[in-house]
Every structure is written in C-alpha cells, then in structure tokens.
Design a protein around this motif. Structure first.
Motif, PDB file in Angstrom:
ATOM      1  N   TYR A  41       0.776  -1.147  -0.130  1.00 55.25           N
ATOM      2  CA  TYR A  41      -0.102   0.131  -0.078  1.00 55.25           C
ATOM      3  C   TYR A  41       0.891   1.450   0.033  1.00 55.25           C
ATOM      4  CZ  TYR A  41      -3.611   3.104   1.204  1.00 55.25           C
ATOM      5  OH  TYR A  41      -4.639   4.229   1.377  1.00 55.25           O
ATOM      6  N   ASN A  42       2.075   1.263   0.568  1.00 59.11           N
ATOM      7  CA  ASN A  42       2.844   2.107   0.790  1.00 59.11           C
ATOM      8  C   ASN A  42       2.524   3.545   1.426  1.00 59.11           C
ATOM      9  OD1 ASN A  42       5.340   3.528   0.119  1.00 59.11           O
ATOM     10  ND2 ASN A  42       4.883   4.306  -1.997  1.00 59.11           N
ATOM     11  N   TRP A  43       2.148   3.367   2.608  1.00 56.70           N
ATOM     12  CA  TRP A  43       2.039   4.304   3.465  1.00 56.70           C
ATOM     13  C   TRP A  43       2.814   4.515   4.804  1.00 56.70           C
ATOM     14  CZ3 TRP A  43      -0.687   6.048   8.063  1.00 56.70           C
ATOM     15  CH2 TRP A  43      -1.423   7.133   7.971  1.00 56.70           C
ATOM     16  N   TYR A  45       3.844   5.425   7.448  1.00 54.59           N
ATOM     17  CA  TYR A  45       3.910   6.520   8.455  1.00 54.59           C
ATOM     18  C   TYR A  45       3.353   5.817   9.844  1.00 54.59           C
ATOM     19  CZ  TYR A  45       3.691   9.657   4.476  1.00 54.59           C
ATOM     20  OH  TYR A  45       4.269  10.213   3.346  1.00 54.59           O
ATOM     21  N   LEU A 221       3.451  14.572   5.628  1.00 49.81           N
ATOM     22  CA  LEU A 221       2.075  14.239   5.294  1.00 49.81           C
ATOM     23  C   LEU A 221       1.581  15.712   4.725  1.00 49.81           C
ATOM     24  CD1 LEU A 221       1.023  12.124   8.410  1.00 49.81           C
ATOM     25  CD2 LEU A 221       1.039  11.461   6.283  1.00 49.81           C
ATOM     26  N   SER A 226      -0.549  13.716   1.793  1.00 52.00           N
ATOM     27  CA  SER A 226      -0.915  12.239   2.248  1.00 52.00           C
ATOM     28  C   SER A 226      -1.677  12.376   3.481  1.00 52.00           C
ATOM     29  CB  SER A 226       0.334  11.683   2.391  1.00 52.00           C
ATOM     30  OG  SER A 226       0.907  11.552   1.084  1.00 52.00           O
ATOM     31  N   PHE A 229      -6.816   9.464   4.349  1.00 54.67           N
ATOM     32  CA  PHE A 229      -6.422   8.255   4.168  1.00 54.67           C
ATOM     33  C   PHE A 229      -8.149   7.477   4.001  1.00 54.67           C
ATOM     34  CE2 PHE A 229      -8.302   7.372   8.192  1.00 54.67           C
ATOM     35  CZ  PHE A 229      -7.919   8.599   9.113  1.00 54.67           C
TER      36      PHE A 229
END
Length: 345
Positions: A41-43, A45, A221, A226, A229
């Motif tokens: 998913y490449n988040w 954080y 972010l 980003s 969500f």
C-alpha cells in the motif's frame, strides 16, 4: 452432561479461543505490513498508524464504559495514574511505534524471529528490577535463545541494521512495560481487563505519540498531501487491533498464559510460512536453523516455568492440608479438654 462431554467442551472452547487469537494476531501483523511496506500500500507513516489505532481504541473504550455501560471503570486515583499508568503508557507507545516502524525495513518472518528474544529481555529486566532471581540454568537458556536469534540474523537475506535496532528497541520497551505492570499495578491489586486497559492507557499513548508525530511525520504528510486516508481500510485495521486486545484477554483468562505462549509459536511458524509462500520474502536455511534453536530455547523456558508453577501449587496444597490438619487436631484437643472438664465437674 457426562464428565467426558464436559472435558470435550472445555477442549473445544480452548481451541476456539486459540484459533481466534492466532487469526486476529496474524491479521493485524499482515495488515500493518501491507499498509506500511513500500511494495504494497506504501503508506510509510508508523506513528500515524499507531495514533489511529490508539484514537480508535480510546473512543470505543469510552463508548463501551460510559455510554453502553458494559464495563465498570477501575478505581483510579490521580497518584496511581501519574506514577503507574503514565509510565506504562509511555513504554507502550514507544513499543508500538518502533515495532510498526520495523515493518518498513524488515520481513515479517525475520521480525517474528527477533521477537523470540522477548523472554530474554523480560528475564534480564526482571533481574534489574529484582522481580526475578538470577539462575545459571535460566541464564544459559537465555544465552541459547540469543544465539539462535543471532544465527537467524546472520542468515537474513535482507538485513537492515536500522530495522533490527527498531525491533529490538520495541522488544526491550515491551519487556520493561510487562515488568512495570507487575511492579506498579499488580502489586497494588490493580488488574485491568482489555477495555479498562485501553480506556486508561490508550489516551496516554496518543498524547505521547503526538510529539514525535508533529516533528517527524506531520510535515511530510502536509507537504505530500498524504494526510487523507481511506476510512474503510484504516477503520478495519483499527477494529482488528481492538479485537486482538479482547482476544488476548479471553485467551489468557479462559486458558492460561502458557497456552498463549504455545499458540504464539504456532502463529510465528504460520507467519514465516506465509511470508515465504505468499509475500515471497526470502527465508534461508540459516534463518530457519537459527529460529529452531531459539524456538527450542523458548520451549524449554516455558516448560521450566510450568514445572515451577506446578511445584508452587503443590506446595500450597501441602501447606493447606497441614493447616487443616493442625486445625483438626486443635479442635480434637479442645473437645477432649472440654470433656475432661465436664467429668472433673
């Protein structure tokens, strides 16, 4: 219901709790890996993800206690909260932050292998806080577990020093938290169930995590847009994390901590197999050999703890029998004395 049926029912219930816990733990680990890993998913954080979990748990625990009134809150003084709950909340926030961060740098299988060091950390910190007694046999066992993990690390195909430091830090913080729970809470007769635990601890975690989040992740972010969500994705992830806390309570409460340890080993092997077969992580023969060594060490440690627990329970029963026998003798002597007094009269 016959005796055999009762035993069968207990076995079925125990295995049901074990299965639920394994599935939820498995799901949360893979779910977190999916969200954080740059190949999925490449988040990336981890502080934000941990804060979402803590916010969700705080709100849900508040609803269950104050609105639905399904659980009674504990008697909590300001002194206990400051001196006990806040330190535990700080350690828990650091443990979750670092362990979630490790998913960005390490494979799921290798993380499970590093978690085998938990008994080593708990025992070592227990000695430092004088909750455990030093034993050469136990320390030899801890050395064997550590050696197994070192072999697994040596055979790791995608070794990341930073990732290892993160995961080992998470293990140390979690071990310290477990020892402090015994010292700061259990010793005072304060026992949390999962709802009250989240009710008091989750807001602390959320507060502590706000500081590094504002410094480290918020600027990124904000600048990369980003901050938004997917509510369904993160909502389901948070719900699984909340359900896992309930499953831990049910598993330990209805079976035992030893059962949970054994179930944890099964879960680790399933995750290693899943990591190798589905996620396509490279699990080497040296990896597996090292983990087997560590696994045998952990298994022996659990066996020794179980034997010590059985011996302690047996001693209690013997002491209880001795006390009852003493009371019976005293009663008999008293009856004899009263009868003798009546005859003398």
């Amino acid at each position: 219901m016959t005796k055999d049926q009762t035993i069968l029912k207990k076995i079925i219930i125990s295995y049901t709790y074990v299965t639920i816990w394994i599935l939820l733990s498995f799901t949360v680990i893979i779910y977190n890996k999916y969200i954080l890993d740059h190949k999925m998913y490449n988040w990336p954080y981890p502080i934000s993800l941990t804060m979402i979990h803590m916010l969700f748990c705080t709100v849900l625990a508040h609803v269950i206690i104050h609105i639905m009134k399904l659980v009674e809150p504990c008697i909590m003084t300001r002194d206990i909260y400051i001196k006990s709950v806040i330190p535990i909340g700080l350690l828990y926030s650091l443990s979750l932050w670092f362990s979630n961060s490790a998913y960005i740098y390490l494979s799921v299988s290798f993380i499970q292998m590093l978690k085998a060091l938990m008994p080593v950390c708990v025992y070592t910190i227990g000695i430092l806080f004088k909750k455990e007694k030093f034993s050469k046999n136990v320390m030899s066992n801890m050395v064997a577990i550590s050696l197994g993990v070192c072999i697994a690390a040596y055979g790791e195909a995608k070794f990341s020093t930073f990732g290892v430091v993160l995961q080992l830090s998470a293990v140390c913080f979690e071990a310290t938290r477990l020892v402090l729970i015994q010292i700061l809470l259990n010793s005072k007769g304060i026992v949390f169930n999962p709802i009250t635990s989240l009710y008091y601890v989750a807001p602390c975690c959320l507060g502590f995590l706000c500081i590094p989040w504002y410094i480290v992740e918020f600027p990124v972010l904000r600048d990369t847009s980003s901050l938004h969500f997917e509510y369904v994705l993160f909502g389901m992830n948070s719900l699984c994390a909340f359900a896992l806390n309930l499953a831990v309570f049910l598993l330990v409460g209805k079976t035992s901590a030893l059962t949970m340890n054994v179930a944890g080993v099964v879960k680790d092997w399933l995750l290693i197999a899943f990591s190798w077969g589905v996620i396509k992580d490279n699990v080497t023969g040296v990896n597996l050999f090292g983990y087997v060594v560590a696994f045998l060490g952990v298994g022996y440690y659990n066996h020794a703890k179980l034997q010590a627990l059985k011996a302690k329970e047996a001693d209690k029963k013997v002491l209880g029998t001795d006390d009852e026998s003493g009371k019976l003798l005293e009663e008999q002597e008293g009856e004899k004395s009263s009868k003798k007094s009546e005859l003398d009269d």
